[in-house]
Write a protein that holds these residues in place. Structure first.
Motif, PDB file in Angstrom:
ATOM      1  N   ARG A  35      11.977   7.253  10.544  1.00 22.64           N
ATOM      2  CA  ARG A  35      11.410   8.552  10.925  1.00 22.64           C
ATOM      3  C   ARG A  35      10.179   8.898  10.105  1.00 22.64           C
ATOM      4  O   ARG A  35       9.207   9.472  10.622  1.00 22.64           O
ATOM      5  N   PHE A  36      10.180   8.549   8.815  1.00 21.98           N
ATOM      6  CA  PHE A  36       9.095   8.950   7.918  1.00 21.98           C
ATOM      7  C   PHE A  36       8.301   7.762   7.400  1.00 21.98           C
ATOM      8  O   PHE A  36       7.770   7.800   6.294  1.00 21.98           O
ATOM      9  N   ARG A  37       8.207   6.710   8.179  1.00 20.19           N
ATOM     10  CA  ARG A  37       7.587   5.473   7.711  1.00 20.19           C
ATOM     11  C   ARG A  37       6.151   5.670   7.220  1.00 20.19           C
ATOM     12  O   ARG A  37       5.687   4.920   6.355  1.00 20.19           O
ATOM     13  N   ASP A  38       5.436   6.661   7.762  1.00 21.53           N
ATOM     14  CA  ASP A  38       4.049   6.869   7.353  1.00 21.53           C
ATOM     15  C   ASP A  38       3.924   7.645   6.046  1.00 21.53           C
ATOM     16  O   ASP A  38       2.861   7.651   5.428  1.00 21.53           O
ATOM     17  N   ARG A  39       4.989   8.304   5.633  1.00 18.56           N
ATOM     18  CA  ARG A  39       4.929   9.145   4.437  1.00 18.56           C
ATOM     19  C   ARG A  39       5.901   8.711   3.346  1.00 18.56           C
ATOM     20  O   ARG A  39       5.827   9.227   2.218  1.00 18.56           O
ATOM     21  N   ASN A  55       0.813  -1.231   0.000  1.00 11.62           N
ATOM     22  CA  ASN A  55       0.000   0.000   0.000  1.00 11.62           C
ATOM     23  C   ASN A  55       0.840   1.273   0.000  1.00 11.62           C
ATOM     24  O   ASN A  55       0.704   2.133   0.875  1.00 11.62           O
ATOM     25  N   LYS A  91       2.455   7.836  -1.169  1.00 10.73           N
ATOM     26  CA  LYS A  91       3.684   8.064  -0.420  1.00 10.73           C
ATOM     27  C   LYS A  91       4.793   8.586  -1.328  1.00 10.73           C
ATOM     28  O   LYS A  91       4.771   8.400  -2.539  1.00 10.73           O
ATOM     29  N   THR A 104       8.265   5.487   1.465  1.00 13.96           N
ATOM     30  CA  THR A 104       8.675   4.107   1.212  1.00 13.96           C
ATOM     31  C   THR A 104      10.118   4.129   0.733  1.00 13.96           C
ATOM     32  O   THR A 104      10.444   4.822  -0.231  1.00 13.96           O
TER      33      THR A 104
END
Length: 260
Positions: free
Chosen positions: A178-182, A147, A151, A184
């Motif tokens: 640090r930016f795993r949600d935004r 998913n 990103k 890949t």
């Protein structure tokens, strides 16, 4: 497999569409491996690339049944010549990496230009502000990203035999966490999967794939690694160059500027 076409919307393709693309096969046997619900994506002189019920796969044409070899126009002489050329190209690329002295020098400062972070010198073709060419992934060393729509995507070209590349991995790992949600993060090496798995240190926690034919390196005209590219969700290159230049504040700035 819709994920391949649209999942990595930031300009990354996992195969090259060619002759026999989208051909369906209920079963494909390669040596001892059996794949079901196969959709062919690419056929080269040496390999067949496909999606199947378990994900993404590829197989050597020389390992297929003679009937399938004939169907895909396998020529053993041409395949041997192609494999030899690929091996020579990979060896030359590795030699260039090991003998290149430029990465060890003191790096000059980067600057900002219209919102983009610009390094003073890159050892690749520049695509900043443009849509990136495809990034070819032959095989995943780790599980593939899930998913990633919407990103940013950071691709790190690296090689386990290169000290500069190994030194870059912890830094890139920190950005991935640090930016795993935004963001890949994908590491890409032209080494075989088995060679990559031999590297026990440093630990790699981001996604890793192989490009043993160096197609991605050639598409980006990368002459020196490590080399990183950051793509926004629209597939536009927003950063390119040695990953040491891409600090946390820079990633945050680029995400804030180009998030959709």
């Amino acid at each position: 497999m819709k994920w391949i076409e649209t999942g990595l919307c930031a300009g990354i393709l996992l195969s090259v569409w060619a002759a026999n693309a989208d051909e369906k096969l209920p079963v494909l046997k390669s040596g001892d491996n059996v794949y079901s619900n196969v959709t062919v994506t690419t056929v080269t002189a040496t390999d067949i690339y496909f999606t199947y019920s378990g994900g993404l796969g590829n197989a050597k044409l020389k390992n297929l049944d003679p009937e399938l070899q004939k169907h895909f126009h396998f020529d053993s002489a041409k395949a041997a010549e192609s494999e030899k050329s690929q091996a020579e190209a990979n060896a030359q690329f590795k030699q260039n990496i090991l003998t290149e002295k430029s990465p060890g020098r003191r790096l000059p400062a980067a600057t900002y230009d219209n919102g983009d972070l610009v390094v003073p010198e890159i050892f690749a073709h520049s695509f900043r502000g443009q849509r990136a060419p495809p990034v070819y992934i032959d095989e995943w060393v780790t599980a593939p990203p899930q998913n990633p729509q919407g990103k940013f995507v950071l691709v790190l070209f690296f090689n386990t035999a290169t000290e500069q590349c190994r030194n870059a991995i912890p830094h890139v790992d920190e950005l991935a966490g640090r930016f795993r949600d935004r963001l890949t993060v994908i590491g890409l090496s032209n080494e075989p999967k088995e060679e990559i798995l031999k590297m026990k240190s440093p630990q790699v926690n981001f996604f890793v794939g192989t490009d043993t034919q160096s197609r991605s390196l050639q598409a980006f005209e990368v002459a020196m690694i490590p080399h990183a590219i950051l793509l926004d969700p629209a597939g536009i290159v927003r950063f390119e160059g040695p990953p040491v230049y891409l600090q946390e504040k820079d990633v945050q700035h680029l995400i804030d500027t180009y998030a959709q």
